[in-house]
Design a protein around this motif. Sequence first.
Motif, short mmCIF file in Angstrom:
data_model
loop_
_atom_site.label_atom_id
_atom_site.label_comp_id
_atom_site.label_asym_id
_atom_site.label_seq_id
_atom_site.Cartn_x
_atom_site.Cartn_y
_atom_site.Cartn_z
N UNK A 247 0.75 -1.09 -0.13
CA UNK A 247 0.10 0.07 -0.19
C UNK A 247 0.87 1.43 -0.16
N UNK A 249 3.98 1.58 -1.11
CA UNK A 249 4.76 1.53 -2.40
C UNK A 249 3.67 1.86 -3.60
N UNK A 251 1.19 4.02 -2.91
CA UNK A 251 1.11 5.38 -2.52
C UNK A 251 2.18 6.35 -3.27
N UNK A 252 3.53 5.76 -3.47
CA UNK A 252 4.40 6.69 -3.97
C UNK A 252 4.70 6.42 -5.62
N UNK A 253 4.30 5.21 -6.17
CA UNK A 253 4.63 4.94 -7.71
C UNK A 253 3.38 4.68 -8.21
N UNK A 254 2.28 4.51 -7.68
CA UNK A 254 0.90 4.34 -8.23
C UNK A 254 0.90 3.32 -9.57
N UNK A 255 1.28 2.08 -9.06
CA UNK A 255 1.53 1.11 -10.44
C UNK A 255 -0.15 0.53 -10.80
N UNK A 256 0.02 0.05 -12.00
CA UNK A 256 -1.35 -0.56 -12.41
C UNK A 256 -1.34 -2.01 -11.55
N UNK A 283 -4.28 1.27 1.65
CA UNK A 283 -4.00 1.84 0.24
C UNK A 283 -4.93 3.06 0.23
N UNK A 284 -4.24 4.18 -0.21
CA UNK A 284 -4.91 5.43 -0.35
C UNK A 284 -5.81 5.31 -1.77
N UNK A 286 -6.91 6.42 -4.54
CA UNK A 286 -6.52 6.57 -5.71
C UNK A 286 -5.52 5.57 -6.24
N UNK A 287 -5.01 4.84 -5.47
CA UNK A 287 -4.06 3.61 -5.83
C UNK A 287 -4.40 2.47 -5.51
N UNK A 288 -5.64 2.45 -5.06
CA UNK A 288 -6.20 1.15 -4.45
C UNK A 288 -6.65 -0.05 -5.54
N UNK B 153 6.67 11.88 -12.86
CA UNK B 153 6.23 10.54 -12.84
C UNK B 153 4.80 10.46 -12.35
N UNK B 156 -0.38 5.69 -12.81
CA UNK B 156 -1.47 4.97 -13.80
C UNK B 156 -2.61 6.08 -13.59
N UNK B 157 -2.94 6.39 -12.59
CA UNK B 157 -4.02 7.32 -12.24
C UNK B 157 -3.84 8.62 -11.89
N UNK B 161 3.33 9.82 -6.34
CA UNK B 161 4.14 10.94 -5.55
C UNK B 161 2.90 11.47 -4.76
N UNK B 163 2.15 11.26 -1.63
CA UNK B 163 2.72 10.76 -0.53
C UNK B 163 2.13 10.98 0.93
N UNK B 166 0.39 8.05 2.64
CA UNK B 166 1.20 6.62 3.03
C UNK B 166 1.02 6.44 4.47
N UNK B 180 -8.68 6.60 6.10
CA UNK B 180 -7.65 5.62 6.62
C UNK B 180 -6.81 6.30 7.87
N UNK B 252 11.76 3.08 -2.12
CA UNK B 252 11.01 2.79 -3.26
C UNK B 252 11.73 3.59 -4.57
#
Lengths: 312, 312
Positions: A247, A249, A251-256, A283-284, A286-288, B153, B156-157, B161, B163, B166, B180, B252
Amino acid sequence: MKYAFGVDVGGTSVKMGLVSEEGELLDKWEIPTRVEDAGKNVLPDIAISIKEKILEKGISAADVCGTGIGLPGPVDDEGVIRKAVNLHWDRVFNVAEELSGLLDGMKVRAGNDANVAALGEYWRGAGKDFGDMVMVTLGTGVGGGIIHHGKIYAGVTGAGGEIGHLCINPEETIKCNCQNSGCLEQYASATGIVRLLKEELAASDEDSEMRHTDISAKNMWEAVKHGDALSIRVAEKFGYYLGLGLSIIAGVVNPEVFVLGGGVSMSGDVILPFIEKNFTEHAFHACRDAKILRATLGNDAGVMGAAKLVID
Amino acid sequence: MKYAFGVDVGGTSVKMGLVSEEGELLDKWEIPTRVEDAGKNVLPDIAISIKEKILEKGISAADVCGTGIGLPGPVDDEGVIRKAVNLHWDRVFNVAEELSGLLDGMKVRAGNDANVAALGEYWRGAGKDFGDMVMVTLGTGVGGGIIHHGKIYAGVTGAGGEIGHLCINPEETIKCNCQNSGCLEQYASATGIVRLLKEELAASDEDSEMRHTDISAKNMWEAVKHGDALSIRVAEKFGYYLGLGLSIIAGVVNPEVFVLGGGVSMSGDVILPFIEKNFTEHAFHACRDAKILRATLGNDAGVMGAAKLVID
């Protein structure tokens, strides 16, 4: 057809592969890693093996895109490695340039082994239908790699995605190998799981499958499948710290997508709900939506990703 | 000379700037943000203001690189915004395309406001002599932006960053605005500092400068400079969570520098040792050399970074 060589250097053996531009693993083989004499033979041995393979297959030099190599140590974007304890290398040098010299100027690109494996999974494995990806390798330790816009995110000292040492539990009193405490690796690696199991077994006399078998992460996940209460409690701790870590990670890099590899991931989909529950909770929003999947290339991820380093 | 327009959209006013290709802020002005009618006038008002400025300055269309715009919401790499509560926008649409249409096809690029401010600091501010950078904005909330290889950076959404959310203290029982608990923002924002101060003041009768002045982050840092014991304890909590958070972010994405902006950073270098101590203690050795600096562009960072979006 165009070809690339993928090389995945470990402390005991070097995995090598001949890969087509389209991503087919046409041939794979291994050579021993000769670490004696400060590992000075490692790169020459690799060069010889590649040259032999080119002769054996009758490949024309014009059809070789190059060689990619994954190494057990931090490698920056230029191919400079700072340290590789497992190879007995103690100098800072440009691996890509040096191997290129041994291969008569062939195009060579180098990366950290975990990052390169991530690239392999992104190209041809569990990440292939996704955009930005984070791979998390759950083995003896915990490693990782970030793929952003199809490329490895190495970071300034090549330690990008080295997420095993994120401090996920500042209250921890037991030291990690890195000398800090509370690292993700202390809970989410195979070694971490064994430690948690031993703690749980010592804390009571409660019966458990784990009292009648070897104490290993693999056996614990089997016991979880059988409903063993003590093992499930350990799985929940594992899932708590790993889910929390993912969660953060996210929040930092927002992967798919997150792709989980390494030995622990081989225990099957049984591991996923323990992680997902905690990921979603922390998880935040927007990143969930990031997916959490298991890797599919197994030991070939490193060779495939290495080859991809030189295929555009 | 070539020019770009930089636009930084807030909930109350829109900051605008005319910037040279070399990064000189030639002119700056503001217009109100008209959020009524679901914010439908926001982009047309911006377009009119840019056209007026072009006429006023007698700039030829050929000398304008384009317009960059920073927005208070997640924006992806294509310029699509998903939500902007402060602008009363509730539709998903491509801001860059829409503003370009209003500007007769001018090149337009859009980004999240925190990301765009990060790009500004990277280009012309505290980050200008460094490689990969993470900016952390310590204001009413905590935001951030990652600059990798000179680019934003976004993730995806568009939440890369972001942060502030977190989870840095899973033991926290008080809820964050995001629903949260234990978010970095609960400790490292100006609001978080006030909350920590109130807790500390309520916990004892200990005398403190903070009992004789307005309870604010700004006044607390002044009291810290005077050696006020209670304020120093709060500064230590702030530094603990922020230092821990930065150490995790470093693990990260392994940046070369962190740049701290926002209101809290304006209190001066007094904030840095509290953060650095905890960063060094928790960071993985390979990521530990990252510098921690204060931002230098202040409120101009957003306008500068927005302009940079269209300057290659």
